[in-house]
Design an enzyme around this catalytic site. Structure first.
Site, PDB file in Angstrom:
ATOM      1  N   ASP A  21       0.807  -1.155  -0.086  1.00 17.59           N
ATOM      2  CA  ASP A  21      -0.012  -0.005  -0.046  1.00 17.59           C
ATOM      3  C   ASP A  21       0.970   1.406  -0.131  1.00 17.59           C
ATOM      4  O   ASP A  21       1.718   1.371   0.818  1.00 17.59           O
ATOM      5  CB  ASP A  21      -0.768   0.193   1.180  1.00 17.59           C
ATOM      6  CG  ASP A  21      -2.238   0.586   0.911  1.00 17.59           C
ATOM      7  OD1 ASP A  21      -2.240   1.424   0.512  1.00 17.59           O
ATOM      8  OD2 ASP A  21      -3.152  -0.148   1.473  1.00 17.59           O
ATOM      9  N   GLU A  67      -7.192   4.034  -5.719  1.00 17.19           N
ATOM     10  CA  GLU A  67      -8.572   4.102  -5.192  1.00 17.19           C
ATOM     11  C   GLU A  67      -9.146   5.124  -5.847  1.00 17.19           C
ATOM     12  O   GLU A  67      -8.546   6.349  -5.855  1.00 17.19           O
ATOM     13  CB  GLU A  67      -8.239   4.291  -3.950  1.00 17.19           C
ATOM     14  CG  GLU A  67      -8.860   3.470  -2.845  1.00 17.19           C
ATOM     15  CD  GLU A  67      -8.751   4.053  -1.507  1.00 17.19           C
ATOM     16  OE1 GLU A  67      -9.828   3.919  -0.583  1.00 17.19           O
ATOM     17  OE2 GLU A  67      -7.823   4.919  -1.263  1.00 17.19           O
ATOM     18  N   HIS A  92     -10.852  -3.011   4.166  1.00 18.99           N
ATOM     19  CA  HIS A  92     -10.661  -2.580   5.426  1.00 18.99           C
ATOM     20  C   HIS A  92     -11.230  -1.178   5.820  1.00 18.99           C
ATOM     21  O   HIS A  92     -11.327  -0.869   7.138  1.00 18.99           O
ATOM     22  CB  HIS A  92      -9.137  -2.103   5.664  1.00 18.99           C
ATOM     23  CG  HIS A  92      -8.583  -1.446   4.869  1.00 18.99           C
ATOM     24  ND1 HIS A  92      -8.605  -1.297   3.554  1.00 18.99           N
ATOM     25  CD2 HIS A  92      -8.356   0.211   5.067  1.00 18.99           C
ATOM     26  CE1 HIS A  92      -8.127  -0.113   3.052  1.00 18.99           C
ATOM     27  NE2 HIS A  92      -7.885   0.763   4.106  1.00 18.99           N
ATOM     28  N   ASP A  93     -11.946  -0.627   4.911  1.00 26.73           N
ATOM     29  CA  ASP A  93     -12.800   0.703   5.113  1.00 26.73           C
ATOM     30  C   ASP A  93     -14.166   0.283   4.901  1.00 26.73           C
ATOM     31  O   ASP A  93     -15.093   1.331   5.258  1.00 26.73           O
ATOM     32  CB  ASP A  93     -12.564   1.745   3.910  1.00 26.73           C
ATOM     33  CG  ASP A  93     -10.925   2.162   4.162  1.00 26.73           C
ATOM     34  OD1 ASP A  93     -10.457   2.073   5.245  1.00 26.73           O
ATOM     35  OD2 ASP A  93     -10.560   2.681   3.144  1.00 26.73           O
ATOM     36  N   ASP A 133      -2.871   4.683  -2.701  1.00 28.48           N
ATOM     37  CA  ASP A 133      -3.793   5.232  -1.672  1.00 28.48           C
ATOM     38  C   ASP A 133      -4.572   6.255  -2.156  1.00 28.48           C
ATOM     39  O   ASP A 133      -3.720   7.368  -2.476  1.00 28.48           O
ATOM     40  CB  ASP A 133      -3.395   5.311  -0.303  1.00 28.48           C
ATOM     41  CG  ASP A 133      -4.471   5.739   0.821  1.00 28.48           C
ATOM     42  OD1 ASP A 133      -5.616   4.949   1.164  1.00 28.48           O
ATOM     43  OD2 ASP A 133      -4.434   6.777   1.466  1.00 28.48           O
TER      44      ASP A 133
HETATM   45  O1  TEU Z   1      -9.205   5.736   1.982  1.00 32.33           O
HETATM   46  C1  TEU Z   1      -9.674   6.709   1.125  1.00 32.33           C
HETATM   47  C2  TEU Z   1     -11.000   7.126   1.018  1.00 32.33           C
HETATM   48  O2  TEU Z   1     -11.136   7.715   0.167  1.00 32.33           O
HETATM   49  C3  TEU Z   1     -12.020   6.903   2.219  1.00 32.33           C
HETATM   50  O3  TEU Z   1     -12.983   7.794   1.820  1.00 32.33           O
HETATM   51  C4  TEU Z   1     -12.510   5.886   2.502  1.00 32.33           C
HETATM   52  O4  TEU Z   1     -13.302   5.554   1.535  1.00 32.33           O
HETATM   53  C5  TEU Z   1     -13.119   6.075   3.822  1.00 32.33           C
HETATM   54  O5  TEU Z   1     -12.336   5.539   4.698  1.00 32.33           O
HETATM   55  C6  TEU Z   1     -14.287   4.895   3.972  1.00 32.33           C
HETATM   56  O6  TEU Z   1     -15.094   4.997   5.102  1.00 32.33           O
HETATM   57  C7  TEU Z   1      -7.901   5.302   2.234  1.00 32.33           C
HETATM   58  C8  TEU Z   1      -7.738   4.318   3.191  1.00 32.33           C
HETATM   59  O7  TEU Z   1      -8.282   3.096   2.590  1.00 32.33           O
HETATM   60  C9  TEU Z   1      -8.187   4.530   4.397  1.00 32.33           C
HETATM   61  O8  TEU Z   1      -8.151   3.445   5.318  1.00 32.33           O
HETATM   62  C10 TEU Z   1      -7.533   5.588   5.102  1.00 32.33           C
HETATM   63  O9  TEU Z   1      -7.952   6.018   6.468  1.00 32.33           O
HETATM   64  C11 TEU Z   1      -7.593   6.821   4.008  1.00 32.33           C
HETATM   65  O10 TEU Z   1      -7.331   6.571   2.715  1.00 32.33           O
HETATM   66  C12 TEU Z   1      -6.553   7.706   4.466  1.00 32.33           C
HETATM   67  O11 TEU Z   1      -5.112   7.689   4.042  1.00 32.33           O
END
Ligand code: TEU
Ligand code: CA
Length: 683
Positions: free
Chosen positions: A135, A379, A451-452, A322
């Site tokens: 990542d 992303e 994970h989100d 990311d």
């Molecule tokens: O997430 C990017 C992001 O755009 C977030 O809106 C994500 O969709 C959100 O966490 C959903 O609830 C990335 C990573 O995947 C995330 O874990 C990080 O916290 C974030 O970037 C900041 O680096």
């Protein structure tokens, strides 16, 4: 005949179907010579498994997952049949956002181990023919990263210098500059300055401080504090030529403005944060501890390319980029239009998917990735499906694939914490567009959880009464779509959402920030906590359930987050022993996808777009056709599809998520049982 235990597979099923005269049908299709489908590259056929290292396996018994813990689980991943492991961030971090706040891109955080542990994991994966994807958090760093610390100090200094010695500055710029250089070399000040000792003493304190924080940066090859101060001195106190040169090379690694605009961060609140000593605001589009890098500055892009090269030399096979859509900002920094009333991410039309992002990505490919064959997935948050054609256009030279998010927004009202029930029709419409828009032109990364997000069986399935069937049904969806399937750890055993009842139990900063902001705005605490419980990201970050032992076999120590209460019945050991487990189903399904290119790249067609319970679609490639039938309901549902017509031949049942071998539908009628998933083929 002997009944084989485990999910139904094709050869066995064929025996049960009347009229599946396979050879004949194949000939018939060959004669009809349908148009050829896209030629698939090997990388398009790979399946990715996502590991969230904090929650995967703890090797040293401190309650936090780590690289050594992963080492012990590599055979499990190999056995599952995936090709690539994507590892969420393991770089040095303050762990404020669990690794998405990097303090050193070229090292491993001690929570997770050492560079040597990373090397060992890489070798363990490579030895089994598995690839490793890292990542890369390239939109922002931690505010504790030396780049940010130094820049803030430098700016403070810049701010303070005129206050320190205004009189002296007027008297002689040259002398001040010389004095500063002396000071940087820590040599005794020349006699002419001794009378003015005080201002330089203050400066000396600031410089010493700066040097301390920059030792690490210097060791990693970044410009030292002395060099930077030197540049600063030259910029402000040198000759005009020196000043011009210094201005051009000055490191504006972050984005500072005297006045904020009205953009809001993804994780709530204003995106701008004031630093008193600097007298300015910095931009942080996620949390305040994650300042955005200034990709407008070529030096930032060079540094990030160097980071990529570092890991490529070390043997990494790809990167997940990311928040990649955020890296370019409209340099006018305009307020959001009045129509933009978003709580989180207001102003995004000026900071997501800006045209320069594509230049930056092509530059990274040219400079860092070159011909390495490294895979990149980005992303594309808050983006329409059309962006795929640009970011991941097959001829564009940017990314291999992108994660789209619109299917994750279907069950959301105003923002992610305010959910509504899933409308299957809308879900199908969105997925249908993700399938058809890029077809033949670009490539997407498919996922139903990460994970989100939430556990998909809890979110889209029925984790109470039909957990196994609905988890397997969702697996069927994921693995029969065009694009690269991404399986998130635990999804393959049907893990469910965690249970969080108090805000203190929640570690997720997005949820915590939402909680604070919403309570401040006067919303009902009960309602707000209910939203947090339902939607926070820790739901999906509970520890991997390996067995029914203490702490689910994840660790010998109380883990950093909650262990899901159902670990005694839902775990890997149980899944391995049970022939009808979600895990066994995923294994077979991955195998099936690898056998049939039609499942990877076949053209998608929704057969029942208006149905509220059924998700039924076909895929076709070079005359091979499959029909996937998914019953998103806990009741028996009639399927108004004439299969033989769609397939052009008597159907063969390839796959089903019920253990029985017989289609129980009454004669002349096709029915699916609760949460049943079937795959039929014409071959
Ligand atoms: O997430 C990017 C992001 O755009 C977030 O809106 C994500 O969709 C959100 O966490 C959903 O609830 C990335 C990573 O995947 C995330 O874990 C990080 O916290 C974030 O970037 C900041 O680096
Ligand atoms: Ca550990």
């Amino acid at each position: 005949r002997r009944r084989r235990r485990g999910w139904v597979t094709a050869p066995l099923m064929m025996l049960c179907l009347q009229g599946a005269t396979l050879g004949l049908e194949r000939d018939a299709w060959a004669q009809s010579s349908p148009p050829r489908g896209p030629v698939l590259q090997p990388w398009q056929k790979e399946v990715v498994y996502q590991v969230y290292p904090r929650s995967f396996a703890d090797g040293n018994g401190d309650g936090i997952g780590d690289l050594r813990g992963m080492d012990g689980r590599v055979d499990y991943l190999k056995d599952l049949g995936v090709d690539i492991v994507w590892l969420c961030p393991v770089n040095r971090t303050t762990n404020y956002d669990n690794g998405y706040d990097v303090t050193d891109y070229l090292d491993i955080d001690s929570t997770f181990g050492t560079l040597a542990d990373w090397d060992a994991l890489r070798d363990a994966l490579h030895a089994r023919g598995l690839k490793l994807m890292m990542d890369l958090v390239l939109n922002h760093t931690s505010d504790a990263h030396p780049w940010f610390v130094q820049e803030a100090r430098l700016k403070s200094l810049q701010q303070q210098l005129p206050k320190i010695a205004p009189k002296h500055l007027q008297v002689s710029d040259r002398a001040f500059y010389r004095g500063m250089r002396q000071l940087l070399r820590q040599q005794p000040l020349p006699a002419e300055f001794s009378a003015q000792a005080e201002p330089f003493a203050s400066l000396a304190v600031a410089v010493a401080d700066l040097k301390k924080t920059s030792e690490k940066a210097t060791a990693l090859g970044y410009p030292s504090a002395a060099e930077q101060l030197d540049g600063l001195a030259r910029r402000y106190y040198g000759t005009p030529a020196e000043r011009a040169a210094a201005a051009a090379s000055h490191q504006d690694f972050y984005i500072w403005r005297d006045k904020p605009n009205d953009w809001t961060a993804v994780f709530s609140g204003s995106a701008w944060h004031y630093v008193q000593s600097v007298g300015a605001y910095y931009l942080a589009l996620f949390s305040m501890h994650q300042p955005d890098l200034n990709w407008h500055n070529p030096a930032v892009r060079q540094q990030m390319a160097a980071v990529m090269e570092f890991w490529l030399r070390r043997g990494v096979d790809g990167f997940r980029l990311d928040s990649v859509g955020f890296i370019g900002k409209d340099q006018r920094f305009l307020d959001a239009p009045a129509s933009d009333t978003a709580r989180a991410g207001r102003g995004m039309q000026y900071f997501i998917n800006q045209p320069q992002v594509h230049d930056y990505l092509r530059e990274l490919r040219r400079v860092a990735l070159r011909q390495t064959g490294a895979r990149t997935v980005g992303e594309a948050t808050f983006s329409p499906v059309e962006v795929t054609l640009e970011y991941a256009g097959l001829q564009r030279g940017e990314l291999n694939e992108v994660f789209l998010f619109d299917h994750m927004y279907v069950d959301i009202k105003s923002d992610k914490f305010n959910a509504i029930p899933l409308q299957l029709r809308e879900f199908k419409r969105v997925i249908g567009r993700q399938q058809t828009v890029p077809h033949g032109r670009a490539w997407i990364a498919n996922y139903l959880e990460n994970h989100d997000q939430l556990r998909c069986v809890s979110r889209y399935g029925d984790d109470r009464f039909y957990r196994v069937q609905s988890a397997a049904l969702l697996g069927t969806l994921l693995l029969t779509l065009e694009g690269t399937p991404y399986i998130y750890q635990g999804q393959e055993i049907g893990m469910t959402n965690g249970t969080f009842t108090r805000i203190e139990e929640v570690d997720d900063i997005e949820a915590r920030n939402y909680y604070t902001t919403a309570i401040h705005a006067g919303e009902s605490p009960l309602k707000v906590m209910a939203n947090v419980a339902a939607r926070n990201r820790d739901n999906v970050r509970t520890v991997m359930q390996w067995d029914s032992g203490p702490f689910a076999g994840f660790s010998g120590h109380q883990p950093w987050t909650k262990v899901n209460a159902n670990y005694q019945t839902i775990n890997v050991a149980q899944s391995q022993a049970d022939p009808y487990s979600v895990l066994q189903y995923y294994k077979r399904l991955i195998g099936l996808r690898k056998q049939h290119e039609v499942l990877v790249g076949g053209a998608y067609h929704d057969l029942l777009p208006l149905d509220d319970k059924l998700f039924v679609y076909s895929r076709e490639l070079d005359g091979q056709r499959v029909v996937i039938m998914l019953n998103f309901a806990g009741s028996v549902t009639d399927v108004p599809v004439h299969l033989e017509e769609v397939l052009g031949s008597p159907p063969r049942l390839l796959f089903v998520n019920y253990p029985d071998l017989v289609d129980p539908s009454p004669a002349g009628k096709m029915q699916l049982r609760p949460w049943e998933a079937r795959i039929y083929a014409n071959f």
